[in-house]
Design a protein around this motif. Structure first.
Motif, short mmCIF file in Angstrom:
data_model
loop_
_atom_site.label_atom_id
_atom_site.label_comp_id
_atom_site.label_asym_id
_atom_site.label_seq_id
_atom_site.Cartn_x
_atom_site.Cartn_y
_atom_site.Cartn_z
N ALA A 71 0.83 -1.21 0.00
CA ALA A 71 0.00 0.00 0.00
C ALA A 71 0.86 1.25 0.00
N GLY A 72 1.97 1.23 0.73
CA GLY A 72 2.88 2.38 0.71
C GLY A 72 3.49 2.60 -0.65
N HIS A 73 3.86 1.51 -1.32
CA HIS A 73 4.38 1.60 -2.69
C HIS A 73 3.32 2.19 -3.62
N THR A 74 2.07 1.75 -3.44
CA THR A 74 0.96 2.26 -4.25
C THR A 74 0.74 3.75 -4.02
N ALA A 75 0.84 4.19 -2.76
CA ALA A 75 0.64 5.60 -2.44
C ALA A 75 1.72 6.49 -3.05
N ASP A 76 2.92 5.95 -3.21
CA ASP A 76 3.99 6.73 -3.84
C ASP A 76 3.88 6.75 -5.36
N ARG A 77 3.08 5.85 -5.91
CA ARG A 77 3.01 5.75 -7.37
C ARG A 77 1.73 6.36 -7.95
N TYR A 78 0.62 6.22 -7.24
CA TYR A 78 -0.68 6.63 -7.79
C TYR A 78 -1.26 7.81 -7.01
N HIS A 79 -2.38 8.33 -7.50
CA HIS A 79 -3.04 9.49 -6.91
C HIS A 79 -3.56 9.15 -5.52
N ARG A 80 -3.03 9.83 -4.51
CA ARG A 80 -3.34 9.47 -3.13
C ARG A 80 -4.79 9.78 -2.75
N ALA A 204 9.34 0.16 -9.97
CA ALA A 204 9.10 -1.27 -10.15
C ALA A 204 8.76 -1.87 -8.80
N ALA A 205 7.81 -2.77 -8.80
CA ALA A 205 7.34 -3.37 -7.54
C ALA A 205 8.29 -4.46 -7.08
N THR A 206 9.54 -4.07 -6.80
CA THR A 206 10.53 -5.01 -6.30
C THR A 206 10.53 -4.96 -4.77
N TRP A 207 11.10 -6.00 -4.16
CA TRP A 207 11.18 -6.01 -2.71
C TRP A 207 12.00 -4.85 -2.20
N SER A 208 13.06 -4.50 -2.92
CA SER A 208 13.91 -3.38 -2.51
C SER A 208 13.12 -2.07 -2.48
N ASP A 340 9.34 13.53 -0.48
CA ASP A 340 7.98 13.25 -0.95
C ASP A 340 7.87 11.91 -1.66
N ASP A 341 8.91 11.55 -2.44
CA ASP A 341 8.81 10.29 -3.18
C ASP A 341 8.96 9.06 -2.28
N MET A 342 9.19 9.29 -0.97
CA MET A 342 9.28 8.19 0.00
C MET A 342 8.15 8.22 1.02
N ARG A 343 7.34 9.28 0.98
CA ARG A 343 6.37 9.46 2.06
C ARG A 343 5.36 8.33 2.15
N GLY A 344 4.91 7.81 1.03
CA GLY A 344 3.95 6.71 1.07
C GLY A 344 4.51 5.49 1.75
N ARG A 345 5.76 5.13 1.41
CA ARG A 345 6.37 3.94 2.00
C ARG A 345 6.74 4.14 3.46
#
Length: 410
Positions: A71-80, A204-208, A340-345
């Motif tokens: 979900a954190g990855h999604t929040a950083d990628r898509y419209h929150r 990319a949806a990698t574990w890292s 900002d690009d890390m806030r979702g995660r």
């Protein structure tokens, strides 16, 4: 209040995207609190089991734990804002399902546990999106005030939601569930109207990538100390799941009393958050944070031992005031020190530490109450919280000696 604080508060009131999102969260949290009161009382009516009350929390915790990092990855990628709206819509659907089940007489223990899983999934995506959205709606200089105003608004919802849910439960659980669905649909509309310059981050949806928030928090010991402190405080001091037992078997009050007790911590939190707007924490921030958590633990012990409804209310008000210091401090530091690009995660990690621990804390309280009774479970949790606060002085000296709210150099 200084002229600068008045100017900041006034400009926030004229910030339409922030106000719309603030209202959406207000409606959403109100509905969620009503829903939790109704589900807890409904389950206890069906089974009269402390273990089953704990299971409601566990069944929300597991999906929250499994889905929060994605979900954190999604929040950083898509419209929150749209993510938040989708979560509100799913919870509205849960309310409608419960209305139908109650009216058609197939509302069972199993169904309540299934919808608890759905609520856990919705919150897994909701929390990182809503936490990471606020910094995009206000200037950096207004962020601390925006966090305090958001906290105040949420406490109003947490006060009104349980009380309203308890009153409406007099006419049956379906009345509460239907009202929740209406409020959540309104929250969907407000969230979809929020506009901000969205810049997609193609990750990319990698574990890292998904686990980057954990690494960031681990490397910033002040954030790690603050979030882990709240984790253990909520986990050990989470007596909320036991309130139906206290209301029916110890304090001898009904659903209205349950709603008042559920809302009592929010009264204290509201007063404290308003005080923090007027007198923000400026010096010895870490010391005040640890002291507040210790007070939270002591107040939990008082609540656990109390057989007076008035004293129980007062003890829960104190727990809310103490917790508000932690919430505002942690939230402000997290948003100021995170790109900002890390806030979702990073917000997702915060959700695991804090949000999911609410449900796990409810399971822990229910499980220990089944073994030693509600009073023993609550007192043990309060004592444990005090010990955690004391030990964090040595384990996280950077947090204990944190002096100001100024962001550290990245």
């Amino acid at each position: 209040m200084s002229h600068a604080h008045e100017s900041t508060a006034t400009s926030l009131l004229h910030n339409r995207p922030f106000i719309r999102f603030w209202c959406a969260r207000l409606l959403g949290v109100t509905a969620t609190q009503m829903l939790m009161v109704a589900i807890a009382w409904h389950m206890y009516d069906l089974t009269s089991s402390a273990w089953d009350l704990g299971l409601v929390g566990l069944f929300q915790f597991v999906p929250a734990l499994l889905f929060t990092l994605p979900a954190g990855h999604t929040a950083d990628r898509y419209h929150r804002g749209r993510i938040f709206a989708a979560c509100m819509l799913l919870q509205a659907c849960v309310g409608l399902v419960l209305v139908l089940a109650t009216e058609q007489s197939f509302a069972t223990r199993g169904l309540i546990l299934v919808v608890s899983v759905m609520l856990g999934m919705a919150r897994a995506f909701q929390m990182p999106a809503q936490q990471a959205l606020t910094p995009l709606l206000v200037p950096v200089a207004q962020l601390q005030t925006a966090v305090a105003w958001s906290s105040s608004g949420m406490q109003v919802a947490i006060i009104c939601g349980p009380a309203l849910g308890g009153v409406l439960y007099i006419w049956g659980p379906s009345t509460v569930y239907a009202t929740c669905a209406v409020l959540l649909v309104c929250a969907v509309g407000l969230a979809l109207s929020v506009r901000y310059p969205h810049r997609p981050v193609y990750l990319a949806a990698t574990w890292s990538s998904v686990s980057a928030g954990f690494r960031f928090v681990w490397q910033h010991k002040v954030l790690l100390g603050a979030t882990s402190l709240d984790l253990f405080a909520v986990l050990l001091g989470g007596a909320t799941a036991l309130l139906p037992i206290y209301c029916r078997d110890i304090l001898h009050v009904g659903p209205v009393g349950l709603g008042l007790l559920r809302g009592a911590p929010a009264v204290g939190a509201l007063v404290m958050s308003l005080a923090l707007i007027r007198w923000p924490l400026r010096r010895r921030v870490g010391h005040k944070l640890l002291t507040a958590v210790g007070v939270f633990g002591l107040a939990t012990v008082v609540f656990g031992l109390s057989q007076s409804f008035a004293l129980s209310l007062l003890a829960l008000v104190v727990t809310g005031a103490a917790d508000s210091v932690s919430v505002v401090t942690r939230s402000t530091l997290m948003q100021l020190e995170t790109p900002d690009d890390m806030r979702g995660r990073v917000s997702a990690v915060n959700s695991i530490f804090i949000g999911a621990s609410n449900q796990l804390g409810e399971f822990e309280s229910g499980a220990t109450a089944a073994l030693m009774g509600a009073v023993g479970s609550t007192v043990l949790g309060g004592v444990g919280t005090v010990l955690v606060a004391a030990s964090w002085v040595k384990l996280f000296p950077a947090l204990a000696h944190r002096d100001t709210m100024e962001p550290s150099a990245r």
